[in-house]
Design a protein around this motif. Structure first.
Motif, short mmCIF file in Angstrom:
data_model
loop_
_atom_site.label_atom_id
_atom_site.label_comp_id
_atom_site.label_asym_id
_atom_site.label_seq_id
_atom_site.Cartn_x
_atom_site.Cartn_y
_atom_site.Cartn_z
N PRO A 83 0.81 -1.23 0.00
CA PRO A 83 0.00 0.00 0.00
C PRO A 83 0.84 1.27 0.00
O PRO A 83 0.44 2.28 -0.58
CB PRO A 83 -0.84 -0.12 1.28
CG PRO A 83 -0.10 -1.08 2.14
CD PRO A 83 0.56 -2.03 1.21
N VAL A 84 2.02 1.22 0.63
CA VAL A 84 2.87 2.41 0.66
C VAL A 84 3.44 2.69 -0.73
O VAL A 84 3.46 3.85 -1.19
CB VAL A 84 4.00 2.23 1.69
CG1 VAL A 84 4.92 3.45 1.71
CG2 VAL A 84 3.42 2.00 3.09
N VAL A 85 3.90 1.66 -1.43
CA VAL A 85 4.43 1.84 -2.79
C VAL A 85 3.34 2.34 -3.72
O VAL A 85 3.55 3.28 -4.51
CB VAL A 85 5.03 0.51 -3.30
CG1 VAL A 85 5.28 0.58 -4.81
CG2 VAL A 85 6.33 0.20 -2.57
N LEU A 86 2.15 1.74 -3.67
CA LEU A 86 1.08 2.15 -4.57
C LEU A 86 0.66 3.59 -4.30
O LEU A 86 0.41 4.36 -5.24
CB LEU A 86 -0.12 1.21 -4.42
CG LEU A 86 0.12 -0.26 -4.82
CD1 LEU A 86 -1.16 -1.07 -4.69
CD2 LEU A 86 0.66 -0.36 -6.23
N THR A 87 0.58 3.97 -3.02
CA THR A 87 0.24 5.36 -2.68
C THR A 87 1.31 6.31 -3.20
O THR A 87 1.00 7.38 -3.74
CB THR A 87 0.08 5.52 -1.16
OG1 THR A 87 -0.95 4.63 -0.70
CG2 THR A 87 -0.29 6.95 -0.80
N GLY A 88 2.58 5.94 -3.02
CA GLY A 88 3.66 6.77 -3.52
C GLY A 88 3.59 6.96 -5.03
O GLY A 88 3.83 8.07 -5.54
N CYS A 89 3.25 5.90 -5.77
CA CYS A 89 3.11 6.02 -7.22
C CYS A 89 1.99 6.99 -7.59
O CYS A 89 2.14 7.84 -8.49
CB CYS A 89 2.84 4.65 -7.84
SG CYS A 89 4.25 3.53 -7.85
N VAL A 90 0.85 6.85 -6.92
CA VAL A 90 -0.28 7.73 -7.22
C VAL A 90 0.08 9.19 -6.95
O VAL A 90 -0.22 10.09 -7.76
CB VAL A 90 -1.51 7.31 -6.40
CG1 VAL A 90 -2.63 8.35 -6.51
CG2 VAL A 90 -2.03 5.95 -6.85
N LEU A 91 0.73 9.45 -5.81
CA LEU A 91 1.12 10.82 -5.49
C LEU A 91 2.16 11.36 -6.46
O LEU A 91 2.14 12.55 -6.81
CB LEU A 91 1.64 10.89 -4.05
CG LEU A 91 0.63 10.60 -2.94
CD1 LEU A 91 1.28 10.75 -1.57
CD2 LEU A 91 -0.57 11.53 -3.06
#
Length: 416
Positions: A83-91
């Motif tokens: 979830p941290v990686v995916l959130t970082g990609c979206v941001l």
């Protein structure tokens, strides 16, 4: 019981999950460096911002990234890397799209803060997961973890080398800074899609007394880990001189800074070409602590060589010697330092420790850069002697670390 046979090939045969993480680092740097080298010129020439505002924007981007790595690391430990990686990609996608449209100081600052914070989430999650996977790979195959981490570093450097070329190509084809930003966003759309499909889920870690208020103390009261942070910080303070002391030296020697691009390309190409064979050699012959100490000593030699190298027709020789020796030292010490982190902290705190390593180093760079700036007008022998003492001090600190390896805990997050 089956005995693991060390991998003796030129490049470690990585499992699919490690290949994903390595490709991630390559794509991350490709997208990022397609934009970053052209940001200052866009702000100054394209938007007409004053020089001090340009410097402020660039500084805020660095702070929002390096300074907040510890936040991304802690969130990775708590919720797992996915979830941290995916959130970082979206941001990061949102930040690049915002920066492409930003036209005022406030909107530019907002966009670069979002881009920096995205990296503060993304990078410690990927780096800590790579370290964890490298330990598991070492246990299963006998391949030294530093070799795996060297592949990761080389992939990042290849992205850092190709990214500016991608940005330049877009500009040559008639694009502008907005085009480069959107191209960077497209790269991260691909990274997001790949991780959404391929990155495994880690079981949710419920909060316990051990992951509550005492959590930071497990890392920040850990003396060996703090020693590693300080030793690693001495390297990053030294590496930052590529952007501070090196330009001043090139201008002193040649009358301009036009040769800087070639020196930066030399550094990246050295890592791409020599990182894997050098780390393969050092991982089998040097304990991690010895590789860290040796790398810092090589960096110190690079600074000490600058006032000793001749001027005249070979005016760039001091700068080239610094770049080559600093890069060689980096190739020795970075995989070793990252490989030591799992030895010094518990596995459930690996994300926090990985983030803290970068955040402490970022703070040291902030202080060290200010101090170096006051020395740029001093005689060259004084400047370069002072700079050489920084990595030497780090090497002395690293000598106090244990050279051994602890047996890793069972790793469940690297299932292919």
């Amino acid at each position: 019981m089956t005995t693991a046979t060390p991998d003796t090939g030129a490049t470690p045969a990585l499992k699919p999950y490690l290949r994903l993480l390595t490709a991630t680092q390559f794509a991350f740097n490709t997208g990022f460096y397609a934009v970053l080298p052209y940001l200052a010129a866009h702000l100054g020439d394209g938007l007409g911002m004053a020089g001090w505002i340009v410097g402020l924007v660039l500084g805020l981007r660095t702070f929002s990234q390096q300074g907040l790595f510890v936040v991304g690391g802690a969130l990775t430990d708590r919720y797992g890397p996915r979830p941290v990686v995916l959130t970082g990609c979206v941001l990061r996608i949102a930040g690049f799209c915002w920066l492409a449209q930003a036209g005022s100081t406030a909107t530019v600052i907002g966009a670069v803060l979002l881009i920096g914070f995205a990296a503060a989430l993304f990078s410690p999650a990927v780096e800590s997961e790579t370290a964890r996977a490298a330990v598991a790979h070492e246990t299963a195959t006998g391949t030294p973890r530093a070799q795996v981490l060297a592949v990761f570093s080389a992939a990042g450097q290849a992205g850092a080398f190709l990214g500016p070329l991608l940005g330049s190509l877009l500009l040559l084809l008639g694009g502008d800074f907005r085009t480069a930003c959107l191209a960077g966003a497209v790269v991260f759309v691909g990274v997001l899609a790949g991780h959404a499909k391929l990155m495994p889920h880690r079981p949710h870690r419920p909060p316990t007394a051990r992951t509550g208020a005492a959590l930071p103390r497990e890392v920040f009261a850990n003396r060996p880990f703090l020693v590693l942070c300080l030793a690693y910080s001495s390297y990053l303070v030294s590496y930052n001189q590529l952007y501070l002391a090196l330009p001043a030296e090139v201008e002193r020697a040649t009358g301009s800074q036009s040769a800087l691009g070639g020196l930066f390309a030399l550094s990246s190409l050295l890592v791409v070409v020599a990182q894997l064979p050098l780390t393969r050699w050092s991982a089998r012959r040097l304990p991690p602590r010895t590789a860290l100490v040796t790398g810092l000593a090589v960096v110190a030699t690079g600074f000490a060589a600058v006032p000793l190298a001749p001027d005249g027709p070979a005016g760039l020789l001091p700068a080239a010697a610094l770049v080559v020796l600093l890069t060689l030292g980096q190739m020795l010490l970075v995989p070793a330092a990252r490989g030591l982190v799992p030895n010094l902290v518990d596995d459930h705190r690996l994300g926090l420790a990985t983030g803290a390593l970068s955040s402490v180093s970022g703070l040291a760079v902030l202080v060290g850069s200010a101090a170096t700036g006051t020395l740029l007008d001093t005689p060259g022998a004084v400047l370069w002697t002072v700079l050489a003492t920084v990595p030497l001090t780090g090497a002395a600190l690293a000598l106090t670390l244990s050279g051994g390896r602890r047996t890793p805990e069972p790793v469940t997050a690297v299932t292919d």
